[in-house]
Motif scaffolding. Structure first.
Motif, PDB file in Angstrom:
ATOM      1  N   ASP A  26      46.921  11.467 -44.178  1.00  0.00           N
ATOM      2  CA  ASP A  26      47.732  11.734 -44.097  1.00  0.00           C
ATOM      3  C   ASP A  26      47.563  12.086 -42.304  1.00  0.00           C
ATOM      4  OD1 ASP A  26      48.890  11.619 -46.640  1.00  0.00           O
ATOM      5  OD2 ASP A  26      48.079  14.463 -47.549  1.00  0.00           O
ATOM      6  N   GLY A  27      46.340  11.580 -41.889  1.00  0.00           N
ATOM      7  CA  GLY A  27      46.098  12.200 -40.870  1.00  0.00           C
ATOM      8  C   GLY A  27      45.382  12.485 -39.969  1.00  0.00           C
ATOM      9  N   TYR A  28      45.007  13.244 -41.418  1.00  0.00           N
ATOM     10  CA  TYR A  28      43.393  13.955 -41.162  1.00  0.00           C
ATOM     11  C   TYR A  28      42.318  13.832 -40.404  1.00  0.00           C
ATOM     12  CZ  TYR A  28      40.012  17.484 -42.645  1.00  0.00           C
ATOM     13  OH  TYR A  28      38.943  18.882 -42.471  1.00  0.00           O
ATOM     14  N   PHE A  29      42.529  12.621 -40.056  1.00  0.00           N
ATOM     15  CA  PHE A  29      41.163  11.948 -39.177  1.00  0.00           C
ATOM     16  C   PHE A  29      41.816  11.680 -38.186  1.00  0.00           C
ATOM     17  CE2 PHE A  29      39.875  11.279 -43.882  1.00  0.00           C
ATOM     18  CZ  PHE A  29      38.415  12.452 -43.350  1.00  0.00           C
ATOM     19  N   GLU A  30      42.694  11.556 -37.407  1.00  0.00           N
ATOM     20  CA  GLU A  30      43.615  11.432 -36.375  1.00  0.00           C
ATOM     21  C   GLU A  30      43.374  12.574 -35.109  1.00  0.00           C
ATOM     22  OE1 GLU A  30      45.567   9.083 -35.690  1.00  0.00           O
ATOM     23  OE2 GLU A  30      45.117   7.800 -37.695  1.00  0.00           O
ATOM     24  N   TRP A  31      43.551  12.291 -34.066  1.00  0.00           N
ATOM     25  CA  TRP A  31      42.975  13.715 -32.892  1.00  0.00           C
ATOM     26  C   TRP A  31      44.834  12.762 -32.193  1.00  0.00           C
ATOM     27  CZ3 TRP A  31      41.240  17.157 -32.567  1.00  0.00           C
ATOM     28  CH2 TRP A  31      40.912  18.117 -31.364  1.00  0.00           C
ATOM     29  N   PRO A  32      46.099  13.804 -31.996  1.00  0.00           N
ATOM     30  CA  PRO A  32      45.337  15.629 -32.362  1.00  0.00           C
ATOM     31  C   PRO A  32      45.790  14.688 -34.227  1.00  0.00           C
ATOM     32  CG  PRO A  32      47.367  14.987 -31.817  1.00  0.00           C
ATOM     33  CD  PRO A  32      46.400  13.805 -31.859  1.00  0.00           C
ATOM     34  N   ARG A  33      45.078  15.534 -34.689  1.00  0.00           N
ATOM     35  CA  ARG A  33      45.202  15.991 -36.833  1.00  0.00           C
ATOM     36  C   ARG A  33      46.759  15.865 -36.802  1.00  0.00           C
ATOM     37  NH1 ARG A  33      40.676  19.620 -39.636  1.00  0.00           N
ATOM     38  NH2 ARG A  33      38.768  17.984 -38.823  1.00  0.00           N
ATOM     39  N   GLU A  34      47.580  15.184 -37.935  1.00  0.00           N
ATOM     40  CA  GLU A  34      49.025  15.160 -38.644  1.00  0.00           C
ATOM     41  C   GLU A  34      49.100  15.879 -39.634  1.00  0.00           C
ATOM     42  OE1 GLU A  34      49.833  11.018 -38.890  1.00  0.00           O
ATOM     43  OE2 GLU A  34      49.900  10.776 -37.111  1.00  0.00           O
ATOM     44  N   SER A  35      47.714  16.513 -40.059  1.00  0.00           N
ATOM     45  CA  SER A  35      48.059  17.447 -41.340  1.00  0.00           C
ATOM     46  C   SER A  35      46.449  18.129 -41.406  1.00  0.00           C
ATOM     47  CB  SER A  35      48.216  16.762 -42.761  1.00  0.00           C
ATOM     48  OG  SER A  35      47.067  15.895 -42.867  1.00  0.00           O
ATOM     49  N   ASN A  36      46.418  19.517 -41.876  1.00  0.00           N
ATOM     50  CA  ASN A  36      45.061  20.285 -42.112  1.00  0.00           C
ATOM     51  C   ASN A  36      45.081  20.210 -43.465  1.00  0.00           C
ATOM     52  OD1 ASN A  36      46.295  21.755 -43.254  1.00  0.00           O
ATOM     53  ND2 ASN A  36      47.700  23.111 -41.665  1.00  0.00           N
ATOM     54  N   ALA A  37      43.938  20.546 -43.042  1.00  0.00           N
ATOM     55  CA  ALA A  37      42.809  20.522 -44.986  1.00  0.00           C
ATOM     56  C   ALA A  37      43.704  21.133 -45.475  1.00  0.00           C
ATOM     57  CB  ALA A  37      41.462  21.596 -45.400  1.00  0.00           C
ATOM     58  N   GLU A  38      44.250  22.541 -45.823  1.00  0.00           N
ATOM     59  CA  GLU A  38      45.236  22.602 -46.571  1.00  0.00           C
ATOM     60  C   GLU A  38      46.815  22.422 -47.194  1.00  0.00           C
ATOM     61  OE1 GLU A  38      44.714  24.544 -44.581  1.00  0.00           O
ATOM     62  OE2 GLU A  38      43.123  25.868 -45.070  1.00  0.00           O
ATOM     63  N   GLU A  39      47.480  21.268 -46.308  1.00  0.00           N
ATOM     64  CA  GLU A  39      47.730  20.304 -46.684  1.00  0.00           C
ATOM     65  C   GLU A  39      47.796  19.092 -47.118  1.00  0.00           C
ATOM     66  OE1 GLU A  39      51.050  21.102 -43.195  1.00  0.00           O
ATOM     67  OE2 GLU A  39      49.640  19.216 -42.490  1.00  0.00           O
ATOM     68  N   VAL A  40      46.674  18.548 -46.844  1.00  0.00           N
ATOM     69  CA  VAL A  40      45.814  17.370 -48.224  1.00  0.00           C
ATOM     70  C   VAL A  40      45.734  18.190 -49.370  1.00  0.00           C
ATOM     71  CG1 VAL A  40      44.059  16.411 -47.649  1.00  0.00           C
ATOM     72  CG2 VAL A  40      45.270  16.241 -45.956  1.00  0.00           C
ATOM     73  N   ALA A  41      45.103  19.108 -49.232  1.00  0.00           N
ATOM     74  CA  ALA A  41      44.575  19.910 -50.763  1.00  0.00           C
ATOM     75  C   ALA A  41      45.576  20.022 -51.563  1.00  0.00           C
ATOM     76  CB  ALA A  41      43.175  20.964 -50.295  1.00  0.00           C
ATOM     77  N   GLU A  42      46.617  20.372 -50.707  1.00  0.00           N
ATOM     78  CA  GLU A  42      47.643  20.415 -51.906  1.00  0.00           C
ATOM     79  C   GLU A  42      48.465  19.005 -51.941  1.00  0.00           C
ATOM     80  OE1 GLU A  42      52.233  22.994 -51.501  1.00  0.00           O
ATOM     81  OE2 GLU A  42      51.157  23.016 -49.552  1.00  0.00           O
ATOM     82  N   SER A  43      48.217  18.248 -51.560  1.00  0.00           N
ATOM     83  CA  SER A  43      48.832  16.661 -52.208  1.00  0.00           C
ATOM     84  C   SER A  43      48.238  16.508 -53.464  1.00  0.00           C
ATOM     85  CB  SER A  43      49.381  16.061 -50.987  1.00  0.00           C
ATOM     86  OG  SER A  43      47.743  15.660 -50.751  1.00  0.00           O
TER      87      SER A  43
END
Length: 724
Positions: free
Chosen positions: A680-697
């Motif tokens: 989900d691109g959480y570790f990208e810079w800039p991030r492509e999704s935040n923690a809330e979006e990853v958790a929701e998925s």
């Protein structure tokens, strides 16, 4: 001997007069009760009759002929008060005033005839005083007026007696005692009067009626004091029934055992648009269709649709005390709103069950997408699992080329196939439902016999469309608003998964596709137009409103660059970096090629701006459809052009590969969290999704995700560092 007989007559008449007078006084105490006032009037009339006869028979001050007409002040009004008592006591209020008024006319006429008889002799043709056993009895020859009064009086007394007698039977014998006593009090003097009228008395000319009033007093007294004549009045039963039926908001129709209408209340006449008088006597079928009513059941329910409304029809049997069927009462209750609420609740329950099932399928697919490492694997996973569910009968996965061709491939998951109406996507995030009235045929398939509904789910990431998911279902009311909302979010999830797969392929593949694009439009190009300024992009970082572009000023004054960028459309603001005087922080909100390229998963190699044009070099995964990327860019920036496309081959550097067992210590949930966050691109810079979006998925909370990631990162880093 004569004196003794006279005394007996006087005593009997005195007892009768006193008894009826006492009953009049007792009844007056209950004058607020139905029938009590008329009862008092009846007892007063009887007392006047008896007293007048007693005085005229014995003392007769002023002459015997004077007292004969005096007693008629009571006699003439006995039928009036009796019929008034019967109607009022039984609760026939609507008929009371009319009948009493009608009965009073003959009574007044009788009085007039009696007091003027000496002028016309139409009431008595002849009168003669006869003294017998010390009693002065007036012998009379009746005239036409007398016999007319007798007929009138007997008719009204008979009608009142029938009403009282019917009360005993129709009230389930609740008022049996009162009815019997009242009838006895009427029948006995009536018989005495009949004997007197037709000359069957022991003494010729004697009126036995006043003597019989003693029985009336005893019978009425028992009814009044022993059986609570005015404490439990039948008028309450009759008026209560009329009030209930009359106040019902429901339509009521009463029919006999042959379905002939006997009664319609006002609501029924309004509902069926009939006249009550005209409907009575007709068969019920002429008023309303009763095919849905079960007349054979003792208490049945049916439904009737009329003028777009739904009515519950309750059929109740009417029987006598021997359980013989007399007819039915039909009550029509409007249940349209109740039916609407029931349908709404049922639809909501069905929607909740559907959404539960759909969410379960979506969660299952999301879990499976973690292991998908190619776009084909994503497509196969989504298509097969949706088609295998009980929710959908067929599923197609279309890429960008399938959308452009607006044509469906053959679908082996369906029996036959069908066709879809209209285009499959508009290029924007949203849903469209199509019926099976076909305009675009499925290749190599025939139209099925059963009907169904189609929907297309755009697979989007940001504003980039990666294709469409086409679903077919034969469910009733398929693809409702809430289902479409879930599918819309699911399309975004699949689009994100495709984007993540392409980025992963770009990182891991030894080959990439390099694209060079150029555009005279956009904030960076406009800031260099007509000047000697040259800018290059050092980096992009997302913020709340768009992207922060770190622009290196290669030539020109950084201060003027800040001013020039700040005036451009698509720029929220620009400022010099506090750490590097040659670096400008530009807050982009749109109008630039970097936005669509970033959505397509491009890795930026160079971004340069000079002479009013911006040149961009990016790397894409080798499977990327270049035409789709270019069209996506041109949708936002129509002036953008593709200048070059190169495929670079090269082996993947595996020198820094992870130790083979570095993931072995992770739990399944930790590994799933790590892979999902990465894709989900959480570790990208800039991030492509935040923690809330990853958790929701993953259907977990944000703190739980952070906990899994922290433990997973700790174990992976420990394995790498210990290996080194």
């Amino acid at each position: 001997m004569a004196a003794h007989i006279a005394t007996l007559h006087v005593g009997a008449l005195f007892v009768s007069a006193v008894t009826t007078a006492a009953l009049a006084g007792a009844g007056w105490r209950h004058r607020a009760k139905p029938g009590a006032t008329a009862f008092c009037g009846l007892m007063v009339a009887v007392t006047v009759w008896t007293t007048g006869y007693l005085v005229g028979l014995t003392v007769a001050p002023g002459g015997r002929y004077l007292w004969e007409p005096i007693q008629w002040f009571g006699i003439a009004f006995v039928p009036v008060f009796f019929i008034a008592f019967s109607l009022d006591y039984l609760g026939y209020e609507e008929s009371l005033r009319r009948v009493v008024g009608l009965a009073s006319v003959p009574a007044l006429a009788t009085l007039a005839l009696v007091w003027t008889n000496h002028l016309h002799e139409q009431f008595w043709r002849d009168q003669e005083i006869v003294t017998t056993e010390g009693l002065e009895i007036v012998g009379q020859t009746p005239g036409a007026g007398y016999y007319a009064f007798i007929v009138y009086a007997y008719v009204f007394i008979l009608v009142g007696s029938v009403l009282l007698g019917r009360l005993a039977v129709r009230s389930d014998y609740l008022y049996l005692d009162q009815s019997v006593l009242l009838l006895a009090g009427i029948v006995v003097p009536l018989l005495g009067n009949a004997f007197s009228v037709f000359g069957r008395t022991p003494i010729p000319g004697m009126d036995l009626t006043p003597y019989a009033f003693t029985i009336t007093g005893l019978a009425f007294g028992n009814a009044l004091f022993r059986y609570s004549l005015f404490e439990r009045v039948p008028a309450a039963r009759q008026l209560g029934r009329e009030t209930v039926v009359g106040s019902l908001d429901d339509a009521v129709v009463i029919v006999d055992d042959e379905r002939t209408v006997l009664y319609c209340n006002e609501e029924a006449t309004d509902l069926f648009d009939v006249d009550a008088a005209a409907a009575v006597g007709d068969h019920i079928s002429t008023v309303v269709d009763t095919d849905g009513v079960d007349f054979d059941a003792p208490d049945a329910l049916g439904e009737l649709s009329l003028d777009g409304r739904t009515f519950e029809v309750r059929s109740s049997e009417i029987t006598d005390r021997h359980d013989h069927l007399l007819g039915h009462t039909l009550v029509f209750n409007d249940i349209t709103e109740r039916k609407r609420r029931e349908r709404t609740l049922q639809r909501q329950r069905d929607e909740l069950r559907l959404l539960d099932a759909l969410n379960a399928v979506v969660r299952d697919i999301n879990g499976a997408l973690i292991d998908a490492n190619t776009r084909a694997a994503v497509s196969e996973t989504v298509r097969e699992r949706l088609a295998a569910s009980e929710l959908y009968d067929a599923a197609w996965f279309l890429d960008e080329q399938g959308l452009d061709a607006a044509e469906l491939p053959a679908a082996p998951e369906t029996d036959g196939g069908t066709a879809v109406e209209g285009g499959l996507a508009t290029g924007e995030s949203g849903l469209a439902v199509y019926t099976d009235e076909a305009t675009i045929p499925v290749a190599g398939a025939e139209t099925p016999d059963e009907d169904g509904v189609w929907t297309t789910v755009p697979l989007v990431y940001g504003r980039t469309v990666y294709g469409a998911l086409v679903l077919f279902s034969e469910r009733e009311a398929a693809f409702g608003e809430r289902e479409l909302a879930v599918l819309d979010e699911f399309g975004e999830t699949v689009g994100r998964a495709i984007n993540a797969v392409e980025k992963e392929q770009l990182l891991l593949s030894g080959a990439v596709v390099e694209l060079e694009l150029e555009s005279p439009a956009g904030p960076l190009a406009a800031a260099t137009d007509g000047t000697d300024r040259e800018l290059s992009l050092d980096g992009l970082v997302p913020d709340d409103d768009g992207l922060v572009a770190y622009c290196r000023v290669e030539t020109g004054d950084p201060g003027t660059v800040v001013s020039a960028l700040g005036d451009q459309t698509g720029v929220a603001g620009a400022e010099l970096s506090t750490e590097d005087p040659e670096l400008v922080e530009c807050h982009l909100t749109g109008e630039s090629v970097v936005f669509p390229l970033r959505e397509c998963g491009a890795a930026f190699e160079r971004v340069d701006a000079a002479d009013g044009r911006v040149a961009v070099t990016v790397e894409m995964a080798p499977e990327t459809d270049v035409r789709t990327v270019v069209e996506r860019v041109q949708r936002d920036v129509p002036a953008a052009e593709l200048r070059a496309k190169r495929r670079r081959e090269g082996p993947v550097d595996e020198g820094d590969a992870l130790p083979p067992d570095v993931m072995d210590d992770l739990t399944d949930r930790q590994q799933e969290a790590l892979e999902t966050a990465f894709r989900d691109g959480y570790f990208e810079w800039p991030r492509e999704s935040n923690a809330e979006e990853v958790a929701e998925s993953m259907d977990i909370t944000s703190p739980t995700l952070h906990n899994h990631l922290r433990k997973a990162q700790n174990k992976v880093l420990a394995g790498i560092l210990e290996e080194e």
